[in-house]
Design a protein around this motif. Structure first.
Motif, PDB file in Angstrom:
ATOM      1  N   LEU A 183       0.824  -1.210   0.000  1.00 32.31           N
ATOM      2  CA  LEU A 183       0.000   0.000   0.000  1.00 32.31           C
ATOM      3  C   LEU A 183       0.858   1.261   0.000  1.00 32.31           C
ATOM      4  O   LEU A 183       0.416   2.319  -0.450  1.00 32.31           O
ATOM      5  N   VAL A 184       2.074   1.162   0.516  1.00 30.18           N
ATOM      6  CA  VAL A 184       3.008   2.284   0.470  1.00 30.18           C
ATOM      7  C   VAL A 184       3.864   2.108  -0.777  1.00 30.18           C
ATOM      8  O   VAL A 184       4.712   1.213  -0.825  1.00 30.18           O
ATOM      9  N   PRO A 185       3.651   2.923  -1.820  1.00 33.50           N
ATOM     10  CA  PRO A 185       4.348   2.709  -3.091  1.00 33.50           C
ATOM     11  C   PRO A 185       5.848   2.929  -2.962  1.00 33.50           C
ATOM     12  O   PRO A 185       6.292   3.871  -2.315  1.00 33.50           O
ATOM     13  N   ARG A 186       6.600   2.047  -3.594  1.00 32.42           N
ATOM     14  CA  ARG A 186       8.052   2.200  -3.581  1.00 32.42           C
ATOM     15  C   ARG A 186       8.582   2.663  -4.928  1.00 32.42           C
ATOM     16  O   ARG A 186       9.723   3.087  -5.027  1.00 32.42           O
ATOM     17  N   ASN A 187       7.776   2.534  -5.975  1.00 32.59           N
ATOM     18  CA  ASN A 187       8.257   2.952  -7.293  1.00 32.59           C
ATOM     19  C   ASN A 187       7.470   4.134  -7.830  1.00 32.59           C
ATOM     20  O   ASN A 187       7.564   4.466  -9.002  1.00 32.59           O
ATOM     21  N   ASP A 188       6.666   4.781  -6.977  1.00 36.34           N
ATOM     22  CA  ASP A 188       5.923   5.960  -7.406  1.00 36.34           C
ATOM     23  C   ASP A 188       5.845   6.945  -6.247  1.00 36.34           C
ATOM     24  O   ASP A 188       4.890   6.938  -5.471  1.00 36.34           O
ATOM     25  N   PRO A 189       6.860   7.788  -6.106  1.00 30.33           N
ATOM     26  CA  PRO A 189       6.903   8.703  -4.963  1.00 30.33           C
ATOM     27  C   PRO A 189       5.874   9.822  -5.033  1.00 30.33           C
ATOM     28  O   PRO A 189       5.796  10.637  -4.120  1.00 30.33           O
ATOM     29  N   THR A 190       5.099   9.899  -6.118  1.00 27.96           N
ATOM     30  CA  THR A 190       4.069  10.932  -6.215  1.00 27.96           C
ATOM     31  C   THR A 190       2.799  10.553  -5.471  1.00 27.96           C
ATOM     32  O   THR A 190       1.897  11.378  -5.330  1.00 27.96           O
ATOM     33  N   LEU A 191       2.695   9.298  -5.021  1.00 30.16           N
ATOM     34  CA  LEU A 191       1.468   8.817  -4.383  1.00 30.16           C
ATOM     35  C   LEU A 191       1.663   8.606  -2.894  1.00 30.16           C
ATOM     36  O   LEU A 191       2.713   8.123  -2.457  1.00 30.16           O
ATOM     37  N   MET A 192       0.627   8.929  -2.101  1.00 25.09           N
ATOM     38  CA  MET A 192       0.662   8.618  -0.678  1.00 25.09           C
ATOM     39  C   MET A 192       0.418   7.129  -0.464  1.00 25.09           C
ATOM     40  O   MET A 192       1.120   6.472   0.311  1.00 25.09           O
ATOM     41  N   PHE A 193      -0.594   6.590  -1.136  1.00 22.58           N
ATOM     42  CA  PHE A 193      -0.917   5.171  -1.039  1.00 22.58           C
ATOM     43  C   PHE A 193      -1.150   4.612  -2.442  1.00 22.58           C
ATOM     44  O   PHE A 193      -1.546   5.356  -3.358  1.00 22.58           O
ATOM     45  N   THR A 194      -0.948   3.320  -2.604  1.00 22.73           N
ATOM     46  CA  THR A 194      -1.321   2.649  -3.845  1.00 22.73           C
ATOM     47  C   THR A 194      -2.834   2.746  -4.002  1.00 22.73           C
ATOM     48  O   THR A 194      -3.580   2.325  -3.125  1.00 22.73           O
ATOM     49  N   ASN A 195      -3.278   3.314  -5.122  1.00 20.73           N
ATOM     50  CA  ASN A 195      -4.710   3.533  -5.306  1.00 20.73           C
ATOM     51  C   ASN A 195      -5.250   2.916  -6.580  1.00 20.73           C
ATOM     52  O   ASN A 195      -6.397   3.154  -6.956  1.00 20.73           O
ATOM     53  N   ALA A 196      -4.431   2.099  -7.261  1.00 20.72           N
ATOM     54  CA  ALA A 196      -4.879   1.428  -8.473  1.00 20.72           C
ATOM     55  C   ALA A 196      -3.950   0.253  -8.750  1.00 20.72           C
ATOM     56  O   ALA A 196      -2.802   0.230  -8.297  1.00 20.72           O
ATOM     57  N   GLY A 197      -4.435  -0.704  -9.524  1.00 18.75           N
ATOM     58  CA  GLY A 197      -3.649  -1.898  -9.801  1.00 18.75           C
ATOM     59  C   GLY A 197      -2.418  -1.654 -10.630  1.00 18.75           C
ATOM     60  O   GLY A 197      -1.445  -2.407 -10.553  1.00 18.75           O
ATOM     61  N   MET A 198      -2.427  -0.583 -11.441  1.00 18.88           N
ATOM     62  CA  MET A 198      -1.306  -0.372 -12.343  1.00 18.88           C
ATOM     63  C   MET A 198      -0.097   0.292 -11.699  1.00 18.88           C
ATOM     64  O   MET A 198       0.953   0.415 -12.330  1.00 18.88           O
ATOM     65  N   VAL A 199      -0.203   0.720 -10.442  1.00 14.98           N
ATOM     66  CA  VAL A 199       0.885   1.476  -9.816  1.00 14.98           C
ATOM     67  C   VAL A 199       2.195   0.693  -9.862  1.00 14.98           C
ATOM     68  O   VAL A 199       3.247   1.241 -10.212  1.00 14.98           O
ATOM     69  N   GLN A 200       2.147  -0.598  -9.534  1.00 16.05           N
ATOM     70  CA  GLN A 200       3.395  -1.361  -9.513  1.00 16.05           C
ATOM     71  C   GLN A 200       3.953  -1.605 -10.913  1.00 16.05           C
ATOM     72  O   GLN A 200       5.121  -1.981 -11.067  1.00 16.05           O
ATOM     73  N   PHE A 201       3.136  -1.373 -11.943  1.00 13.88           N
ATOM     74  CA  PHE A 201       3.586  -1.606 -13.308  1.00 13.88           C
ATOM     75  C   PHE A 201       3.898  -0.315 -14.059  1.00 13.88           C
ATOM     76  O   PHE A 201       4.148  -0.339 -15.261  1.00 13.88           O
ATOM     77  N   LYS A 202       3.884   0.810 -13.375  1.00 20.38           N
ATOM     78  CA  LYS A 202       4.049   2.097 -14.057  1.00 20.38           C
ATOM     79  C   LYS A 202       5.330   2.150 -14.879  1.00 20.38           C
ATOM     80  O   LYS A 202       5.332   2.576 -16.039  1.00 20.38           O
ATOM     81  N   ASN A 203       6.435   1.713 -14.287  1.00 17.97           N
ATOM     82  CA  ASN A 203       7.704   1.758 -15.013  1.00 17.97           C
ATOM     83  C   ASN A 203       7.778   0.728 -16.133  1.00 17.97           C
ATOM     84  O   ASN A 203       8.567   0.881 -17.065  1.00 17.97           O
ATOM     85  N   VAL A 204       6.967  -0.317 -16.044  1.00 17.94           N
ATOM     86  CA  VAL A 204       6.898  -1.288 -17.135  1.00 17.94           C
ATOM     87  C   VAL A 204       6.203  -0.658 -18.341  1.00 17.94           C
ATOM     88  O   VAL A 204       6.636  -0.792 -19.485  1.00 17.94           O
ATOM     89  N   PHE A 205       5.109   0.054 -18.065  1.00 20.24           N
ATOM     90  CA  PHE A 205       4.383   0.708 -19.156  1.00 20.24           C
ATOM     91  C   PHE A 205       5.242   1.761 -19.859  1.00 20.24           C
ATOM     92  O   PHE A 205       5.144   1.932 -21.074  1.00 20.24           O
ATOM     93  N   THR A 206       6.065   2.485 -19.109  1.00 23.33           N
ATOM     94  CA  THR A 206       6.874   3.543 -19.720  1.00 23.33           C
ATOM     95  C   THR A 206       8.167   3.019 -20.324  1.00 23.33           C
ATOM     96  O   THR A 206       8.917   3.781 -20.940  1.00 23.33           O
TER      97      THR A 206
END
Length: 528
Positions: free
Chosen positions: A28-51
């Motif tokens: 729930l505490v994102p490690r690869n997206d410092p712009t978020l307070m909490f993980t709020n969607a399924g794609m958060v952990q895959f953000k760097n994969v998409f980019t």
């Protein structure tokens, strides 16, 4: 009837059969997206994969992602307990394609799961598309056989998805379920769309672009797919209700909440039922956050956790409970969700004890705070406003978060003077500056007041990881905030989140390295 656990398992199993890697929920505490307070969607952990910044050994994945929305941009806290579908904690089911398949297969998979695997009636389903996405229109007609009047074109506000101000984005296609004319509401795109009749159960995002900080968009390396399906909403549909709090998981938690607070569900009024729902919902958020090492505090994520906990505790007292009670519901939650999320099983004792101690602390100050609130509002009626000074006193002296005061006055239709609250807080900060002399080391200490005002606290992630991504929020050299630290210079670097432990309690601060695009630094020490 399929239970919540059955539905989660069947979703993941369906996509595994269709070549997807089942990936565990990220924290729930994102490690690869410092712009978020909490993980709020399924794609958060895959953000760097998409980019394209990260490569993984699979090109299609499926998850059941735990999410929290209780602070920042995505904040559902005030609505929870009073609506049929708002939660602070929820599970987002999803399937993802990283350049493997696109719109055609995404629509096919969703339609097959809903109508063949789960057996939902086709005439109850409606799709929306982005207003100029003619390709999606033709695919819905071809694959699902939907007539054009059940494929609704909507604008960017509804059907162009992006994670935030920057990052992956693209047109989307949502699927709605019609609960029938016994509920008020209209299909998406109509003036009645906010009613309870038509409920969104799936969002297919066709990831085509990356939004850059300068406002431009560039095409992603390969078109990809990100989907999200709220497990609680799907469970409500499959269990024959339009209210998420009536699904099997919440019935178990609400029954347990009623038992520990000593109330009977028979004949309970709407206010009492809302309080039970608040306790049941908030228990999930607090338990999962505590299991990840987030603890109640007066800063950052810990403050959001404390707000959630104290709102639940306040509603427990409204139900007549004057002793710590919520911690006694934790075993029910572990029984219901522990198989899917073993961190609940591992952390059960810690969760119970943390909740119990916070309940004890809160109950000690609750009576005095409520007495002050009652005295300050005894002459107020519907539509009146509580002065901001009193609201701030409740926050500063008695640990009442502002939203808890607002919540306590909500049923009486009394509001709070928010500008007065902010003025009182600003005055207190000014007085703190005047009375604080600092440690006298080169006059540098006072700069931290300005830093704290500008950037807020740093979140500590080091209980769970030794590496993380962060944003540099301030640089300090010679007692002043500066724009840059150049090669060979020493100074302080402030981050929005960090795995580095700051010197405290006899333990020395961590050392290590910071690396970024075209820059690097040696961390000589970490201090608070």
């Amino acid at each position: 009837m399929q239970s919540v656990n059955d539905i989660r398992s069947s979703f993941l199993g369906f996509f595994e059969k269709n070549g997807h890697e089942a990936v565990a929920s990220s924290p729930l505490v994102p490690r690869n997206d410092p712009t978020l307070m909490f993980t709020n969607a399924g794609m958060v952990q895959f953000k760097n994969v998409f980019t394209g910044l990260e490569k993984r050994p699979y090109n299609r994945a499926t998850t059941a992602q735990k999410c929290v929305r209780a602070g920042g941009k995505h904040n559902d806290l005030d609505n929870v307990g009073f609506t049929a579908r708002h939660h602070t904690f929820f599970e987002m089911l999803g399937n993802f394609s990283f350049g493997d398949y696109f719109k055609d297969e995404a629509i096919t998979l969703a339609w097959d799961l809903l109508t063949k695997e789960w057996g939902l009636p086709k005439d109850k389903l409606t799709a929306t598309i982005y207003e100029d996405d003619d390709e999606a229109m033709e695919l819905w007609k071809k694959i699902a056989g939907l007539p054009e009047d059940r494929i609704v074109r909507l604008g960017a506000k509804s059907n162009f998805w992006q994670m935030g101000d920057t990052g992956p984005c693209g047109p989307c296609s949502e699927i709605f379920y019609d609960h029938g004319d016994k509920y008020w509401g209209g299909p998406p795109g109509t003036p009645e769309e906010d009613g309870d009749r038509f409920v969104e159960i799936w969002n297919l995002v066709f990831m085509q672009f990356e939004q850059l900080p300068d406002g431009s968009r560039v095409k992603l390396p390969k078109p990809s797919v990100d989907t999200g399906s709220g497990l609680e909403r799907v469970a409500a549909v499959m269990q024959g209700t339009n209210n998420n709090y009536e699904i099997d998981l919440f019935r178990a938690l609400i029954d347990s909440a009623a038992q520990v607070t000593g109330v009977s569900l028979k004949g309970l009024d709407e206010g009492g039922l809302a309080s039970l729902r608040v306790v049941a919902d908030h228990l999930r958020s607090m338990s999962f956050l505590i299991a990840e090492g987030v603890l109640p505090s007066n800063e950052g994520r810990g403050y959001v956790l404390r707000r959630i906990m104290r709102r639940a505790m306040r509603h427990a007292t409204l139900l007549g409970s004057n002793e710590p009670a919520i911690h006694r519901i934790v075993p029910t939650l572990v029984r219901e969700m522990g198989q899917a999320y073993p961190e609940l099983v591992r952390g059960e004792q810690m969760i119970e004890e943390t909740v119990r101690l916070e309940e004890q602390r809160f109950l000690k100050t609750l009576g005095r705070g409520l007495a002050i609130l009652e005295d300050a509002t005894k002459e107020l009626g519907k539509g009146d406003m509580l002065d901001g000074v009193t609201a701030f006193k409740l926050y500063d002296t008695y640990g009442f978060p502002l939203d808890l005061t607002q919540d306590a006055l909500r049923l009486r239709d009394i509001h709070v003077d928010l500008s007065g609250f902010e003025d009182a807080m600003a005055r207190q900060r000014a007085e703190a500056r005047k009375s604080w002399a600092g440690s006298g080391e080169a006059g540098e200490d006072k700069v931290w007041f300005a830093v704290a005002d500008k950037v807020g606290p740093t979140e500590f992630l080091g209980y769970e990881t030794e590496t993380a991504e962060g944003v540099v929020t301030a640089l300090i050299r010679g007692g002043q905030m500066v724009e840059a630290l150049n090669e060979g210079e020493e100074g302080f670097v402030v981050l929005n989140q960090t795995p580095f432990y700051g010197e405290s309690g006899g333990q020395v601060g961590d050392t290590g390295t910071l690396t970024g695009e075209g820059a690097g630094a040696e961390v000589l020490d970490t201090v608070k």
